[in-house]
Design an enzyme around this catalytic site. Structure first.
Site, PDB file in Angstrom:
ATOM      1  CB  THR A   1      -1.477  -4.031   1.945  1.00 15.95           C
ATOM      2  OG1 THR A   1      -1.472  -3.056   2.986  1.00 15.95           O
ATOM      3  CG2 THR A   1      -2.291  -3.479   0.791  1.00 15.95           C
ATOM      4  CG  ASP A   2      -2.723  -3.225   7.217  1.00 17.45           C
ATOM      5  OD1 ASP A   2      -2.223  -2.566   6.294  1.00 17.45           O
ATOM      6  OD2 ASP A   2      -2.369  -3.103   8.413  1.00 17.45           O
ATOM      7  CD  GLU A   3      -1.597   1.362   3.462  1.00 21.41           C
ATOM      8  OE1 GLU A   3      -2.044   2.150   2.635  1.00 21.41           O
ATOM      9  OE2 GLU A   3      -0.552   1.548   4.101  1.00 21.41           O
TER      10      GLU A   3
ATOM     11  CE1 TYR B   1       0.784  -0.529  -2.083  1.00 22.43           C
ATOM     12  CE2 TYR B   1      -0.209   0.081   0.017  1.00 22.43           C
ATOM     13  CZ  TYR B   1       0.509  -0.820  -0.758  1.00 22.43           C
ATOM     14  OH  TYR B   1       0.929  -2.012  -0.214  1.00 22.43           O
TER      15      TYR B   1
ATOM     16  CE  LYS C   1      -0.613  -4.930  -2.762  1.00 19.98           C
ATOM     17  NZ  LYS C   1       0.411  -5.789  -3.437  1.00 19.98           N
TER      18      LYS C   1
HETATM   19  P1  NAD Z   1       9.266  -2.653  -2.049  1.00 21.66           P
HETATM   20  O1  NAD Z   1       8.812  -1.372  -2.654  1.00 21.66           O
HETATM   21  O2  NAD Z   1      10.405  -2.679  -1.117  1.00 21.66           O
HETATM   22  O3  NAD Z   1       9.607  -3.686  -3.223  1.00 21.66           O
HETATM   23  C1  NAD Z   1       8.817  -3.837  -4.375  1.00 21.66           C
HETATM   24  C2  NAD Z   1       9.630  -4.647  -5.382  1.00 21.66           C
HETATM   25  O4  NAD Z   1       8.822  -4.807  -6.564  1.00 21.66           O
HETATM   26  C3  NAD Z   1      10.922  -3.942  -5.820  1.00 21.66           C
HETATM   27  O5  NAD Z   1      11.977  -4.860  -5.832  1.00 21.66           O
HETATM   28  C4  NAD Z   1      10.607  -3.459  -7.226  1.00 21.66           C
HETATM   29  O6  NAD Z   1      11.745  -3.377  -8.069  1.00 21.66           O
HETATM   30  C5  NAD Z   1       9.626  -4.526  -7.698  1.00 21.66           C
HETATM   31  N1  NAD Z   1       8.761  -4.058  -8.784  1.00 21.66           N
HETATM   32  C6  NAD Z   1       8.030  -2.897  -8.808  1.00 21.66           C
HETATM   33  N2  NAD Z   1       7.377  -2.816  -9.977  1.00 21.66           N
HETATM   34  C7  NAD Z   1       7.674  -3.945 -10.689  1.00 21.66           C
HETATM   35  C8  NAD Z   1       7.279  -4.437 -11.957  1.00 21.66           C
HETATM   36  N3  NAD Z   1       6.449  -3.735 -12.765  1.00 21.66           N
HETATM   37  N4  NAD Z   1       7.750  -5.631 -12.362  1.00 21.66           N
HETATM   38  C9  NAD Z   1       8.601  -6.340 -11.564  1.00 21.66           C
HETATM   39  N5  NAD Z   1       9.018  -5.915 -10.373  1.00 21.66           N
HETATM   40  C10 NAD Z   1       8.555  -4.741  -9.927  1.00 21.66           C
HETATM   41  O7  NAD Z   1       7.961  -3.278  -1.416  1.00 21.66           O
HETATM   42  P2  NAD Z   1       7.739  -4.185  -0.115  1.00 21.66           P
HETATM   43  O8  NAD Z   1       7.530  -3.304   1.036  1.00 21.66           O
HETATM   44  O9  NAD Z   1       8.760  -5.250  -0.091  1.00 21.66           O
HETATM   45  O10 NAD Z   1       6.326  -4.812  -0.486  1.00 21.66           O
HETATM   46  C11 NAD Z   1       6.222  -6.054  -1.161  1.00 21.66           C
HETATM   47  C12 NAD Z   1       4.758  -6.436  -1.292  1.00 21.66           C
HETATM   48  O11 NAD Z   1       4.170  -6.509   0.001  1.00 21.66           O
HETATM   49  C13 NAD Z   1       3.925  -5.415  -2.058  1.00 21.66           C
HETATM   50  O12 NAD Z   1       2.996  -6.120  -2.832  1.00 21.66           O
HETATM   51  C14 NAD Z   1       3.223  -4.609  -0.975  1.00 21.66           C
HETATM   52  O13 NAD Z   1       2.009  -4.102  -1.444  1.00 21.66           O
HETATM   53  C15 NAD Z   1       3.021  -5.676   0.075  1.00 21.66           C
HETATM   54  N6  NAD Z   1       2.947  -5.222   1.465  1.00 21.66           N
HETATM   55  C16 NAD Z   1       3.916  -4.413   1.988  1.00 21.66           C
HETATM   56  C17 NAD Z   1       3.858  -4.079   3.337  1.00 21.66           C
HETATM   57  C18 NAD Z   1       4.911  -3.212   3.988  1.00 21.66           C
HETATM   58  O14 NAD Z   1       4.732  -2.805   5.131  1.00 21.66           O
HETATM   59  N7  NAD Z   1       6.010  -2.912   3.346  1.00 21.66           N
HETATM   60  C19 NAD Z   1       2.805  -4.536   4.135  1.00 21.66           C
HETATM   61  C20 NAD Z   1       1.833  -5.348   3.556  1.00 21.66           C
HETATM   62  C21 NAD Z   1       1.926  -5.696   2.228  1.00 21.66           C
HETATM   63  O1  DAU Z   2      -0.103  -1.296   6.301  1.00 22.34           O
HETATM   64  C1  DAU Z   2       0.644  -1.937   5.300  1.00 22.34           C
HETATM   65  C2  DAU Z   2       1.291  -0.883   4.441  1.00 22.34           C
HETATM   66  O2  DAU Z   2       2.295  -0.280   5.245  1.00 22.34           O
HETATM   67  C3  DAU Z   2       1.891  -1.405   3.141  1.00 22.34           C
HETATM   68  O3  DAU Z   2       0.873  -1.928   2.340  1.00 22.34           O
HETATM   69  C4  DAU Z   2       2.625  -0.287   2.403  1.00 22.34           C
HETATM   70  O4  DAU Z   2       3.268  -0.808   1.250  1.00 22.34           O
HETATM   71  C5  DAU Z   2       3.647   0.323   3.340  1.00 22.34           C
HETATM   72  O5  DAU Z   2       4.264   1.428   2.698  1.00 22.34           O
HETATM   73  C6  DAU Z   2       2.989   0.768   4.634  1.00 22.34           C
HETATM   74  O6  DAU Z   2       2.097   1.881   4.399  1.00 22.34           O
HETATM   75  P1  DAU Z   2       1.952   3.080   5.451  1.00 22.34           P
HETATM   76  O7  DAU Z   2       1.396   4.252   4.763  1.00 22.34           O
HETATM   77  O8  DAU Z   2       1.268   2.618   6.696  1.00 22.34           O
HETATM   78  O9  DAU Z   2       3.492   3.242   5.808  1.00 22.34           O
HETATM   79  P2  DAU Z   2       4.449   4.487   5.955  1.00 22.34           P
HETATM   80  O10 DAU Z   2       5.741   3.958   6.435  1.00 22.34           O
HETATM   81  O11 DAU Z   2       4.457   5.356   4.750  1.00 22.34           O
HETATM   82  O12 DAU Z   2       3.744   5.322   7.123  1.00 22.34           O
HETATM   83  C7  DAU Z   2       3.477   4.713   8.369  1.00 22.34           C
HETATM   84  C8  DAU Z   2       2.794   5.741   9.251  1.00 22.34           C
HETATM   85  O13 DAU Z   2       3.710   6.805   9.521  1.00 22.34           O
HETATM   86  C9  DAU Z   2       1.585   6.384   8.606  1.00 22.34           C
HETATM   87  O14 DAU Z   2       0.611   6.655   9.607  1.00 22.34           O
HETATM   88  C10 DAU Z   2       2.128   7.694   8.050  1.00 22.34           C
HETATM   89  C11 DAU Z   2       3.200   8.066   9.056  1.00 22.34           C
HETATM   90  N1  DAU Z   2       4.330   8.833   8.488  1.00 22.34           N
HETATM   91  C12 DAU Z   2       4.939   8.360   7.372  1.00 22.34           C
HETATM   92  C13 DAU Z   2       6.008   9.042   6.825  1.00 22.34           C
HETATM   93  C14 DAU Z   2       6.689   8.498   5.570  1.00 22.34           C
HETATM   94  C15 DAU Z   2       4.775   9.990   9.115  1.00 22.34           C
HETATM   95  O15 DAU Z   2       4.217  10.423  10.152  1.00 22.34           O
HETATM   96  N2  DAU Z   2       5.823  10.676   8.563  1.00 22.34           N
HETATM   97  C16 DAU Z   2       6.456  10.249   7.440  1.00 22.34           C
HETATM   98  O16 DAU Z   2       7.406  10.927   6.989  1.00 22.34           O
END
Ligand code: NAD
Ligand code: DAU
Length: 342
Positions: free
Chosen positions: A128-130, A153, A157
């Site tokens: 992730t970019d985080e 988190y 990562k």
């Molecule tokens: P999500 O939370 O929707 O899904 C995570 C999945 O992992 C779920 O299906 C969960 O059941 C499974 N899981 C959790 N713990 C587990 C374990 N111990 N063993 C097996 N399975 C397990 O997440 P997402 O948003 O689809 O993210 C997927 C990946 O992409 C993650 O690695 C996250 O860090 C990364 N990522 C997410 C974003 C985003 O914006 N959502 C951006 C960049 C990177």
């Molecule tokens: O940047 C990649 C990441 O994006 C992934 O690695 C994470 O798994 C994913 O959860 C996401 O993280 P963020 O913290 O950026 O996403 P989130 O949707 O929680 O929040 C996005 C932005 O919105 C952040 O600046 C916080 C703000 N926010 C979030 C929530 C849940 C609000 O203002 N109100 C809210 O209720």
């Protein structure tokens, strides 16, 4: 036939990736291995299970369970591991980091060991970019920048990325890493901001904007991200890391206004609330490296936000049961006592 072992494939990005890959490659088989935490749902893959009975298998399991992981890999003659499995929500990591350290760090170690023991399998880590932390001024994070994570988190990562790189250097494991910006689209659990705000708005509930709402994010469409991951699998240089995002940014308030406009809901739903602890103000990626492999995003922020809002509008069957379950307690814990700002 190539066979991928996709961990976390029942989650948001994983399920979109599995569907896209099976649609795209008639000669590909996928085993999804997923613990089915609150975020993992078999419904996310129900069409895939129906359409691809011969080439798709689902196994419920934990990536921290080394014996179970080794067994599935040995049974299926796996060619590559793609690790999407993680605890993923920053607010939950602030409430309770434990599961993040277990799954995101220890679980990644288990998968790396499994890949090594199986004869150095190809391994791709979804990061992730985080990991770069808050990005100052107009800088765009480069893959060579130091990581500086600031939430539990992000730290979990970043730790995983270090382990993945260590396995490349020490054991020659053929790895790649991709670091994605904020994904949006179908099947995202409604704790994340875009599906939370869309489903709140559809219920005429307030949208809790953290702080001043001027934080900057790159909201990319999930299938753009998935296409880029596929490209890294096909053409990525072993040992390298690739940023994936549109390379542009918008504020959270701009994001909310686009959503409300698409849904035809009033701006009065916006409610500023107490900020997230340690909230990163800005992420922004330099994406020249992935573009040099031949990728570019198909959708702008605005298109991605509008498409996502429409998907939730038309798929209440998917999110309504979620919002009435575990989600209710979670919502009360995170938002119940949160101070409103003027
Ligand atoms: P999500 O939370 O929707 O899904 C995570 C999945 O992992 C779920 O299906 C969960 O059941 C499974 N899981 C959790 N713990 C587990 C374990 N111990 N063993 C097996 N399975 C397990 O997440 P997402 O948003 O689809 O993210 C997927 C990946 O992409 C993650 O690695 C996250 O860090 C990364 N990522 C997410 C974003 C985003 O914006 N959502 C951006 C960049 C990177
Ligand atoms: O940047 C990649 C990441 O994006 C992934 O690695 C994470 O798994 C994913 O959860 C996401 O993280 P963020 O913290 O950026 O996403 P989130 O949707 O929680 O929040 C996005 C932005 O919105 C952040 O600046 C916080 C703000 N926010 C979030 C929530 C849940 C609000 O203002 N109100 C809210 O209720």
């Amino acid at each position: 036939m190539q066979h991928l072992f996709v961990t976390g494939g029942a989650g948001f990005i994983g399920s979109n990736f599995v569907r896209m890959m099976l649609d795209k490659y008639p000669d590909l088989a996928i085993t999804v291995y997923d613990k089915l935490t609150y975020a993992g749902r078999v419904e996310n893959l129900q069409d895939v299970a129906a359409n691809y009975q011969e080439r798709y298998r689902f196994v419920q399991g934990d990536i921290c369970d080394a014996a179970a992981v080794d067994k599935v890999i040995a049974e299926q003659q796996i060619d590559a591991i793609i690790n999407f499995a993680a605890e993923t929500h920053v607010d939950r990591s602030i409430l309770n980091p434990d599961a993040f350290i277990q799954t995101d760090v220890y679980g990644t170690y288990v998968l790396l060991e499994a890949a090594r023991k199986a004869g150095n399998l190809r391994y791709h880590q979804i990061s992730t970019d985080e990991v770069y932390g808050h990005v100052e001024g107009s800088h765009r994070s480069l893959e060579t920048d130091c990581v500086a994570p600031r939430s539990p988190y992000a730290a979990s990562k970043a730790s995983a990325d270090h382990l993945v790189n260590a396995y490349f250097i020490t054991y020659g494991l053929p790895i790649t890493i991709s670091r994605g910006a904020n994904n949006i689209g179908p099947y995202q659990y409604p704790e994340k901001v875009v599906p939370l705000f869309v489903t709140n708005a559809l219920n005429d509930m307030p949208l809790p904007v953290y702080g001043d709402g001027k934080q900057r994010r790159d909201y990319q469409y999930v299938l753009d991200h998935c296409e880029a991951v596929d490209l890294v699998l096909q053409k990525g240089v072993i040992g390298e890391t690739y940023n994936i995002g549109t390379g542009t940014e918008i504020t959270n308030l701009e994001m909310v206004e686009i959503l409300l406009d698409e849904l035809g809901k009033p701006r009065t739903l916006i409610q500023h609330v107490e900020d997230r602890l340690g909230h990163d103000r800005r992420y922004c990626l330099d994406v020249h490296k992935i573009m040099a492999l031949g990728w570019e995003p198909d959708y702008s922020h605005e298109e991605a936000l509008r498409m996502t809002a429409r998907w939730y509008m038309h798929n209440q069957w998917w999110w309504e049961p979620i919002r009435s379950g575990e989600f209710r307690d979670y919502y009360a814990r995170v938002y119940g006592d949160r101070k409103r700002l003027a």
